[in-house]
Design an enzyme around this catalytic site. Structure first.
Site, PDB file in Angstrom:
ATOM      1  N   ASN A  11      -3.341  14.453 -17.872  1.00 57.86           N
ATOM      2  CA  ASN A  11      -3.680  15.661 -18.616  1.00 57.86           C
ATOM      3  C   ASN A  11      -3.213  16.841 -17.761  1.00 57.86           C
ATOM      4  OD1 ASN A  11      -4.809  17.819 -19.915  1.00 57.86           O
ATOM      5  ND2 ASN A  11      -6.861  16.919 -20.075  1.00 57.86           N
ATOM      6  N   ARG A  82      -1.696  13.628 -22.530  1.00 61.22           N
ATOM      7  CA  ARG A  82      -2.302  14.544 -23.498  1.00 61.22           C
ATOM      8  C   ARG A  82      -1.292  15.671 -23.750  1.00 61.22           C
ATOM      9  NH1 ARG A  82      -6.241  19.362 -22.557  1.00 61.22           N
ATOM     10  NH2 ARG A  82      -6.869  19.788 -24.681  1.00 61.22           N
ATOM     11  N   HIS A 171      -8.493  19.688 -29.776  1.00 61.12           N
ATOM     12  CA  HIS A 171      -9.562  18.786 -29.320  1.00 61.12           C
ATOM     13  C   HIS A 171      -9.628  17.540 -30.202  1.00 61.12           C
ATOM     14  CE1 HIS A 171     -11.954  22.431 -27.555  1.00 61.12           C
ATOM     15  NE2 HIS A 171     -11.220  21.869 -26.607  1.00 61.12           N
ATOM     16  N   HIS A 199     -17.810  20.187 -30.405  1.00 56.39           N
ATOM     17  CA  HIS A 199     -17.265  19.992 -29.054  1.00 56.39           C
ATOM     18  C   HIS A 199     -17.416  21.317 -28.317  1.00 56.39           C
ATOM     19  CE1 HIS A 199     -14.135  18.438 -26.104  1.00 56.39           C
ATOM     20  NE2 HIS A 199     -14.179  19.731 -25.828  1.00 56.39           N
ATOM     21  N   GLY A 201     -17.250  22.741 -24.847  1.00 61.97           N
ATOM     22  CA  GLY A 201     -16.924  22.753 -23.418  1.00 61.97           C
ATOM     23  C   GLY A 201     -16.571  24.168 -23.040  1.00 61.97           C
ATOM     24  N   GLY A 203     -13.582  25.320 -23.579  1.00 58.87           N
ATOM     25  CA  GLY A 203     -13.066  25.556 -24.935  1.00 58.87           C
ATOM     26  C   GLY A 203     -14.051  24.915 -25.897  1.00 58.87           C
ATOM     27  N   ARG A 232     -12.797  32.676 -24.418  1.00 51.18           N
ATOM     28  CA  ARG A 232     -12.079  33.050 -25.644  1.00 51.18           C
ATOM     29  C   ARG A 232     -13.053  33.608 -26.681  1.00 51.18           C
ATOM     30  NH1 ARG A 232      -9.634  27.352 -26.208  1.00 51.18           N
ATOM     31  NH2 ARG A 232      -8.512  27.203 -24.235  1.00 51.18           N
ATOM     32  N   ASP A 273     -20.103  30.224 -17.466  1.00 51.31           N
ATOM     33  CA  ASP A 273     -20.766  28.932 -17.277  1.00 51.31           C
ATOM     34  C   ASP A 273     -22.177  28.997 -17.863  1.00 51.31           C
ATOM     35  OD1 ASP A 273     -22.210  26.692 -16.222  1.00 51.31           O
ATOM     36  OD2 ASP A 273     -20.650  26.483 -14.700  1.00 51.31           O
ATOM     37  N   ARG A 275     -24.672  27.196 -17.468  1.00 51.62           N
ATOM     38  CA  ARG A 275     -25.768  27.002 -16.495  1.00 51.62           C
ATOM     39  C   ARG A 275     -26.200  28.334 -15.900  1.00 51.62           C
ATOM     40  NH1 ARG A 275     -22.312  22.202 -13.940  1.00 51.62           N
ATOM     41  NH2 ARG A 275     -20.796  23.711 -14.667  1.00 51.62           N
ATOM     42  N   GLY A 321     -19.115  19.611 -22.094  1.00 50.74           N
ATOM     43  CA  GLY A 321     -20.005  20.141 -21.047  1.00 50.74           C
ATOM     44  C   GLY A 321     -21.279  20.798 -21.542  1.00 50.74           C
ATOM     45  N   GLU A 375     -12.033  11.677 -23.687  1.00 45.41           N
ATOM     46  CA  GLU A 375     -10.676  11.876 -24.185  1.00 45.41           C
ATOM     47  C   GLU A 375      -9.691  10.948 -23.481  1.00 45.41           C
ATOM     48  OE1 GLU A 375     -11.613  16.184 -23.633  1.00 45.41           O
ATOM     49  OE2 GLU A 375     -10.164  16.440 -25.255  1.00 45.41           O
TER      50      GLU A 375
HETATM   51  P1  AMP Z   1     -16.022  20.994 -20.238  1.00 47.81           P
HETATM   52  O1  AMP Z   1     -14.909  21.953 -20.631  1.00 47.81           O
HETATM   53  O2  AMP Z   1     -16.348  20.011 -21.301  1.00 47.81           O
HETATM   54  O3  AMP Z   1     -15.821  20.391 -18.892  1.00 47.81           O
HETATM   55  O4  AMP Z   1     -17.338  21.907 -20.117  1.00 47.81           O
HETATM   56  C1  AMP Z   1     -17.456  22.845 -19.073  1.00 47.81           C
HETATM   57  C2  AMP Z   1     -18.646  23.731 -19.339  1.00 47.81           C
HETATM   58  O5  AMP Z   1     -19.824  22.944 -19.547  1.00 47.81           O
HETATM   59  C3  AMP Z   1     -19.012  24.620 -18.162  1.00 47.81           C
HETATM   60  O6  AMP Z   1     -18.280  25.810 -18.186  1.00 47.81           O
HETATM   61  C4  AMP Z   1     -20.485  24.868 -18.367  1.00 47.81           C
HETATM   62  O7  AMP Z   1     -20.631  26.058 -19.120  1.00 47.81           O
HETATM   63  C5  AMP Z   1     -20.956  23.729 -19.210  1.00 47.81           C
HETATM   64  N1  AMP Z   1     -21.926  22.887 -18.501  1.00 47.81           N
HETATM   65  C6  AMP Z   1     -21.703  21.898 -17.626  1.00 47.81           C
HETATM   66  N2  AMP Z   1     -22.871  21.368 -17.185  1.00 47.81           N
HETATM   67  C7  AMP Z   1     -23.850  22.052 -17.803  1.00 47.81           C
HETATM   68  C8  AMP Z   1     -25.282  22.001 -17.762  1.00 47.81           C
HETATM   69  N3  AMP Z   1     -25.933  21.131 -16.999  1.00 47.81           N
HETATM   70  N4  AMP Z   1     -25.963  22.872 -18.548  1.00 47.81           N
HETATM   71  C9  AMP Z   1     -25.315  23.768 -19.316  1.00 47.81           C
HETATM   72  N5  AMP Z   1     -23.985  23.848 -19.393  1.00 47.81           N
HETATM   73  C10 AMP Z   1     -23.245  23.019 -18.651  1.00 47.81           C
END
Ligand code: AMP
Length: 393
Positions: A11, A82, A171, A199, A201, A203, A232, A273, A275, A321, A375
């Protein structure tokens, strides 16, 4: 010496290369694939990082070699890539030839941020193992089934057709995997199940899947449309662009950067983020709360819209995420939707876990699920099926 059953999944992002080596020997529809190794090479082309994707792949190869998994192994059967944009030409996983590579290059104007990195990854992998089949798995492919009513923008048809302007969706690998896994979790045939997949994340996109077939999705010509994302904007009035050009004097590239890199959660509160946003909200931070509220409001809009598109909804599934980890987002997005048949179970929703699971109440007409996306596994499956599975006869 075993048979050639390993698939290397690559990827390639603009500044990173993620890789996984997966053994498909024991794989069937219910699993059985074995992840042998995974890693990421970051900061490609940045100070302190590796120079280019070629060096990144050589570094990945070195890391695998140290684990006794050299890419020169006869067990390696194929490489799966990918590729973000397949346009209208590539609607299925495709064995890469020179002609296919040229076709992916033709699509660069539609995905200027993504396809060039994917192309570099393919070229470098072909140099490393010219003898191996290489397969492109497109992020857009699962959405190729969108009916015209959902795929068309209401603009002049001749202009749209001339420039390939339509909703492609992204996605797709994740939406395909997660919708199937949802049916499995419910113990039902995917052909009989209607699912809204969220989905979420960095994105984020939503899709409406009817009986295993995607019928609507939130991302469009590019991954900018739809939900609020990490950086975005998602949906906005297109006139915002003219306004920024005319009134703020911003260039097309300025606006592109603003909407793709400095908007979404980051633009609203300075953090992308979830979190960190959660931590700030707990301290009463108003900007973080607003970012969360805008994010959730958009999500609810899509849940409502896709419920209407599907008519009957069997499940709403959260993945990626934020979707897999944020009980707060899941809870807020689906709170008070009893009229749509959705009743969450707050206790189940709060439990953390890595396995696919239900977070709805037993009497909820619509199941609400959390399904970790995979993925890479989906790409490995597609690649192996096309390039490497033992042929009959
Ligand atoms: P991904 O693109 O699927 O890897 O998702 C990344 C995003 O998931 C990060 O920018 C976080 O905002 C979110 N994320 C990851 N772990 C957590 C968590 N424990 N609680 C809330 N959001 C999370």
């Amino acid at each position: 010496m075993g048979a050639a059953t390993w698939v290397l999944v690559l990827n390639s992002g603009s500044s990173s290369l993620k890789y996984q080596l997966i053994d498909m020997a024991g794989a069937d529809a219910d699993g059985g694939a074995e992840r042998l190794a995974s890693g990421i090479v970051e900061r490609i082309g940045e100070p302190g990082g590796v120079a280019d994707h070629g060096e990144a792949l050589r570094r990945a190869a070195g890391e695998l070699k140290e684990q006794g998994l050299g890419l020169d192994s006869p067990r390696l059967a194929a490489v799966g890539h990918r590729v973000v944009h397949g346009g209208t030409r590539f609607t299925e996983p495709t064995l890469i030839t020179d002609d296919v590579l040229a076709g992916i290059e033709d699509l660069v104007p539609l995905a200027p941020l993504h396809n060039p990195a994917n192309i570099t990854g393919i070229k470098v992998a072909r140099e490393l193992r010219p003898d191996l089949p290489q397969v492109a798995v497109f992020d857009t492919a699962f959405h190729a089934t969108l009916p015209e009513a959902a795929a068309r923008y209401a603009i002049d048809t001749a202009t749209a057709d001339r420039y390939g302007i339509r909703r492609y969706g992204f996605h797709g690998t994740s939406h395909a995997y997660v919708s199937r896994a949802t049916a499995k979790l419910l113990g039902r045939d995917p052909a009989d199940v209607n699912v809204i997949v969220l989905h979420l994340g960095n994105g984020a996109s939503a899709s409406a899947v009817r009986g295993g077939v995607c019928v609507d999705t939130s991302m469009g010509l590019t991954p900018l449309e739809g939900l609020v994302m990490g950086t975005r904007s998602g949906d906005l009035d297109p006139a915002v662009v003219f306004h920024l050009e005319r009134v703020a004097g911003m260039s097309t590239d300025d606006i592109d950067r603003l909407l793709n890199k400095r908007s979404g959660l980051l633009g609203l509160c300075g953090d992308n983020d979830m979190r960190e946003i959660g931590r700030r909200m707990a301290e009463g931070d108003k900007a973080a709360q607003l970012a969360f509220d805008v994010y959730v409001h958009r999500l609810r809009r899509y849940v409502g819209a896709f419920s209407a598109v599907l008519g009957r909804v069997d499940a709403i599934t959260f993945t990626a995420g934020v979707g897999e980890n944020s009980a707060a987002v899941r809870g807020a997005a689906l709170a008070g939707l009893h009229n749509l048949g959705v009743t969450m179970d707050p206790v189940r929703n709060a439990v953390r876990g890595h396995a696919p699971r239900l977070v709805s109440a037993d009497d909820s007409r619509v199941a609400v699920a959390v399904v970790p996306t995979d993925e890479e596994l989906e790409i490995a499956r597609d690649t192996y099926a096309l390039a490497a599975a033992p042929q009959d006869g």
